[in-house]
Structures are given as C-alpha cells and as structure tokens.
Design a protein around this motif. Structure first.
Motif, PDB file in Angstrom:
ATOM      1  N   SER A 176       0.804  -1.232   0.000  1.00 17.58           N
ATOM      2  CA  SER A 176       0.000   0.000   0.000  1.00 17.58           C
ATOM      3  C   SER A 176       0.828   1.268   0.000  1.00 17.58           C
ATOM      4  O   SER A 176       0.336   2.332  -0.388  1.00 17.58           O
ATOM      5  CB  SER A 176      -0.950  -0.002   1.196  1.00 17.58           C
ATOM      6  N   PRO A 180       1.018   2.224  -5.048  1.00 15.01           N
ATOM      7  CA  PRO A 180       0.350   3.503  -5.370  1.00 15.01           C
ATOM      8  C   PRO A 180       1.255   4.718  -5.236  1.00 15.01           C
ATOM      9  O   PRO A 180       0.883   5.819  -5.620  1.00 15.01           O
ATOM     10  CB  PRO A 180      -0.785   3.589  -4.324  1.00 15.01           C
ATOM     11  N   TYR A 181       2.463   4.531  -4.647  1.00 20.15           N
ATOM     12  CA  TYR A 181       3.291   5.694  -4.303  1.00 20.15           C
ATOM     13  C   TYR A 181       4.600   5.773  -5.053  1.00 20.15           C
ATOM     14  O   TYR A 181       5.224   6.821  -5.122  1.00 20.15           O
ATOM     15  CB  TYR A 181       3.596   5.685  -2.793  1.00 20.15           C
ATOM     16  N   THR A 220      -4.749   3.725  -4.588  1.00 26.60           N
ATOM     17  CA  THR A 220      -4.686   4.908  -5.456  1.00 26.60           C
ATOM     18  C   THR A 220      -5.873   5.835  -5.227  1.00 26.60           C
ATOM     19  O   THR A 220      -5.915   6.948  -5.757  1.00 26.60           O
ATOM     20  CB  THR A 220      -4.681   4.488  -6.936  1.00 26.60           C
ATOM     21  N   THR A 222      -8.749   5.892  -6.341  1.00 27.37           N
ATOM     22  CA  THR A 222      -9.590   6.239  -7.491  1.00 27.37           C
ATOM     23  C   THR A 222     -10.328   5.006  -8.007  1.00 27.37           C
ATOM     24  O   THR A 222      -9.735   4.149  -8.668  1.00 27.37           O
ATOM     25  CB  THR A 222      -8.711   6.821  -8.629  1.00 27.37           C
ATOM     26  N   PHE A 408      -4.824   2.372 -11.799  1.00 37.07           N
ATOM     27  CA  PHE A 408      -4.186   3.699 -11.894  1.00 37.07           C
ATOM     28  C   PHE A 408      -2.939   3.823 -11.015  1.00 37.07           C
ATOM     29  O   PHE A 408      -2.574   4.914 -10.585  1.00 37.07           O
ATOM     30  CB  PHE A 408      -5.193   4.801 -11.529  1.00 37.07           C
ATOM     31  N   ALA A 409      -2.244   2.706 -10.736  1.00 38.17           N
ATOM     32  CA  ALA A 409      -1.032   2.771  -9.908  1.00 38.17           C
ATOM     33  C   ALA A 409       0.178   3.085 -10.780  1.00 38.17           C
ATOM     34  O   ALA A 409       0.283   2.588 -11.899  1.00 38.17           O
ATOM     35  CB  ALA A 409      -0.827   1.441  -9.198  1.00 38.17           C
ATOM     36  N   ASN A 414       3.245  -3.073 -11.328  1.00 34.68           N
ATOM     37  CA  ASN A 414       1.803  -3.275 -11.364  1.00 34.68           C
ATOM     38  C   ASN A 414       1.368  -3.495 -12.818  1.00 34.68           C
ATOM     39  O   ASN A 414       1.775  -2.731 -13.696  1.00 34.68           O
ATOM     40  CB  ASN A 414       1.098  -2.028 -10.793  1.00 34.68           C
TER      41      ASN A 414
END
Ligand code: FWK
Length: 483
Positions: A176, A180-181, A220, A222, A408-409, A414
């Motif tokens: 996590s 996403p980061y 993300t 979204t 959307f990552a 991914n």
C-alpha cells in the motif's frame, strides 16, 4: 527469491537496526530500552490501541484528520486546534514528501526555509530530521493518541524515530505504500522494509508496549474495487502478525454507493477475521477504517462539505471503528487549520446524529457483501497458490501475474490491466478484470451491471465511462453521465 513470510530472528533484527539507525544523524538518538520506558509512562488516553478497542467494543466511530506542517511548534498548535476546536478523537502527524522518499537533506532545507519565511515550506512534518526528542514534544503536548501517516516505501528509520518518539500507531505497508506511491521500488524490497517495521512493532509488544498498525486502505484512491483493496489490506495484516504485530486497523476508501460501501466494511471485517484466524492467530485485535472519498473533490466548499457528509454518513452506517476525514480545501491543497477543523465538525455532527440509528441489512447489501467476499477469496487463494503457501512469495508472483493489480497505480511492478467503472447506481464494477482469477459468474455479474448503465445512457460500455467517472464527483455528480 529473497522474501519469505517468516518472523525476523531477533539477533538479526537487532543487527539490522544498527545499520538503519546510521542512515541519518538523528538515528543515534534512538535507544529502544529507554523508548520502552517512555511508552510505559504514557497516560492511557494517549495510547491508540486503547481508544480503538474502546470504540470497537462500544460501537463508536472515531474521527481523525490528516495534518502535518514543517515546524514543531506550529505542528503542535495545529494538532491542538484540531483536537479542541475540531473535536477530533484521534490525531495524525502527516509526514512530508521528501521524508517519504528518504530525502532528508531536502527536508532539512525545507525546515530552514520554513523558519526563514515563517510558513510551512513542506507538505508535512519531517519527523526524521527532528528526531526523537522533538517528536516527544508533540506527544507530550497533545492529549490524545497520535498516528504517523505518510507514504514511505522504506519507512524503517521513520518508524524507529517516531515510535521511540511516542507515536502509538503507524500507517502503511509493503504494497500500500509502494505500488500507489512509487514507480521503481521492488516488492521484494518493500516487503523486507515493512517486515522490519512490523518486527519493530512486535519487539515493542514483546516489551509490553501496544502499537497499532494500519495498512493504507485506499491505495490509489480512485475507483478501487473493494476486493482489490481488501486483498491488499489482508495480505499486509498477515505479513504484520507474522512479525508479532497484535493490533491492526484495516482500511477502505469510500466509493460513493452507500450499499456497496457498507458491504465493503462488513466484508473487510469478516474476511480479516477469517484469514487471521485461519493462520492460527486468536489474539489479534482487528479494527476498521473508512476513508472519506479519496478521489477528485469539488472546488466549491459547500459541495465539498456534501462529499464529506456523505463519507461521514457511510462510515457511521458501516459501523467502521474510525473515519479519516477530508476538508473543504481538498481540491485546493493542504487545508488551513480552520478548514481541516470544519471537515471534522461536519463529520462529528453526522456521526452524532447517526449514533442511535442503523440501516436495515437488505438483500442488496448481502449481494454486495457476498460478491466482495467471493472475489477477495478468489484473489487470496491464487496468491497463496502462487507462493506455494508463502504469502510474501505469493505477493511478488501475484503482481507479476496480474493476480494482484491496482487501478491507476504508477508502479512498474503493477500490471495495470484491470479497469473499474461505476454501474447505473454508482457502485464500482470491473470493466476489465485483466488477469484477476475470477470465474465467469463473477465476470458476468460485472458485465451485466455495466450493460444496465450503457442501456440507460444509450451508449456502449467503454473506457469513456471510466474517464467520466474519474471526474464525476469533482463535477458535482457520482456517476459520470454522458454530456
Ligand atoms: C492521502 C492523500 C490525502 O492526504 C491529504 N494530506 C496530505 N498532506 C496533508 C497535510 N499536510 N495536511 C492535511 N492533509 C494532508 C491530502 O489532502 C489528501 O486528501
């Protein structure tokens, strides 16, 4: 492959700590035995686990903002304001972006500029640069538990300093706070970094100190389908308990359809209890976290308050243990303390008014709960199979195979094959299931829901629906209807 879901040997852990504490000058302040004593002398009401368990046992939904500024005194004033004027139950310390990337030199520069300009030149609190003593000033000044919130792939030093500093809750995880980061950080690396963080929390527990761990639920933020964020949250909880973590808060980012959001929290709790129990643990305290809408917000403050209120309503009716609150400045950037406090007070009012109410468990809610459970079990069973029974190995191989896939990552690890879109009632469905291990029954469920929308909107089910949905809430809608 290096990773293994195995508890880090204590001697090896203590040896690795010496290296981690050398990675910035403030690391030398950390003395874990002294830190254990500091925690032992903390007042009960400043210990996050106590507040979370009390809320869970008394069916309360606690409210917590995000907040962090560059200078210690200003940060203390901010948290005091959010506690006293914002009526927050729990407080954060949101860490700045440089620290999240281990760029402590740049963070140092940001602190200097903040002193010179007398305003926060960082988008959060640079805890590593300040070190243990300065962190303790926050904990001693604030009459509530404080959690470290950030987005750090390698959070080992940040954890050492903030936990020694008296924080009693630490957000994030190997998936996590990576996928996403970050773009180029391998899962093997972040699994090992976060096994270290969890082993540190386990070490504190072995010395009588209760620290909570909260995987970052929304990912993300979204249109993340519940089964995707549930799978990640449960996997991070399984890795954490292996290292001796005893208190986990599992999160979910609001999507906006009330029935689906309530079913999401219900199923998250059920699945977490199932998987942790199946692993043989009967002493883990599980709580849940509902994040108010994490996607694009309306600029208009009155409309932003409506989105905040909707999130507050869903969090209360879902019986989540806590809700992470947004502010009416969400579309603009870092909120002023007044705006942050107003988001909290709006949430407080809704939570209080729903305190004595509950929503009927309807058939549609059960349908949503059951499909989320079925999808999550399908994903996690495949992860375990790919890992030959080892969750850590399974995570790496599942991302390689697209069995775990976050919409959307930015991460190159991914697949990015799945695509979400809202159905005609705004529930998030799969437009494309990529390589997710779903049977035709599950795939048809989503396809039919999206066909209903296409029929209603008199257009084909297509990627355009995804684009329209991404902007819908910021444009005052939920479902991205065609012009
Ligand atoms: C996960 C992203 C969320 O964290 C929020 N956020 C990030 N940094 C801060 C900050 N320093 N103060 C308040 N809110 C913040 C941001 O508005 C967004 O809602």
């Amino acid at each position: 492959m290096q990773v293994k879901n195995k508890k880090i040997d204590k001697e090896l852990f203590l040896k690795e700590r010496q290296e981690v504490l050398k990675s910035w000058s403030t690391g030398k302040e950390v003395d874990i035995n002294e830190a254990v004593e500091f925690h032992k002398n903390m007042p009960e009401n400043k210990i996050m686990v106590n507040k979370l368990i009390d809320a869970k046992n008394n069916n309360k939904t606690l409210i917590q903002p995000r907040a962090g500024v560059a200078l210690v005194e200003a940060h203390i004033d901010l948290l005091k304001f959010l506690l006293e004027k914002g009526e927050a139950d729990l407080l954060p310390t949101t860490i700045d972006s440089y620290t999240r990337q281990n760029q402590y030199q740049e963070a140092e520069q940001g602190i200097k500029e903040s002193y010179e300009t007398r305003r926060s030149m960082l988008n959060g609190f640079p805890a590593v640069n300040y070190g243990v003593k300065e962190c303790r000033k926050i904990i001693e000044a604030i009459d509530a538990p404080v959690e470290v919130r950030h987005g750090t792939p390698d959070a080992r030093l940040l954890a050492e300093i903030t936990l020694a500093g008296g924080f009693t809750d630490f957000e994030g995880g190997a998936i996590s706070y990576n996928i996403p980061y970050a773009k180029k950080v391998s899962l093997e690396d972040t699994i090992q970094y976060w096994q270290y963080v969890d082993r540190l929390v386990g070490y504190y527990y072995e010395h009588g100190i209760k620290i909570n761990r909260e995987p970052f639920g929304p990912l993300t933020g979204t249109l993340v389908p519940p089964a995707i964020s549930h799978s990640v949250a449960i996997l991070e909880a399984l890795l954490a308990v292996k290292q001796g973590v005893k208190y986990v808060s599992l999160g979910y980012g609001q999507n906006g359809n009330l029935i689906q959001d309530i079913a999401a929290i219900q199923s998250l709790k059920e699945l977490a209890e199932k998987y942790i129990c199946d692993e043989g643990y009967d002493d883990i305290e599980i709580t849940t976290v509902f994040h108010q809408w994490m996607g694009g917000f309306p600029q208009d403050e009155a409309k932003a308050f409506a989105v905040i209120s909707w999130g507050a309503t869903a969090s209360a009716l879902s019986k989540a243990t806590k809700v992470i609150v947004k502010s009416p400045h969400e579309a603009l950037g870092i909120p002023t303390k007044e705006a942050n406090a107003s988001g909290l007070k709006t949430t407080r009012q809704i939570i209080n008014m729903l305190r004595d109410q509950s929503i009927e468990q309807t058939k549609n809610m059960d349908i949503e709960r059951e499909i989320i459970i079925e999808e999550t079990i399908a994903i996690l069973s495949k992860v375990k199979e790919l890992g030959d029974g080892d969750w850590a190995v399974g995570i790496v191989r599942a991302f390689e195979a697209g069995v775990l896939d976050i919409p959307f990552a930015p991460s190159q690890y991914n697949s990015g094959k799945i695509l979400p879109a809202r159905d005609n009632k705004g529930a998030v469905r799969f437009l494309n299931t990529g390589n997710l291990p779903f049977d035709n029954k599950i795939k048809d469920f989503h396809a039919d829901k999206l066909k209903e929308r296409g029929f209603y909107e008199e257009r084909d089910v297509s990627f355009q629906m995804v684009v329209d949905d991404i902007y819908a809430i910021s444009k005052g809608m939920l479902v991205g209807r065609p012009k």
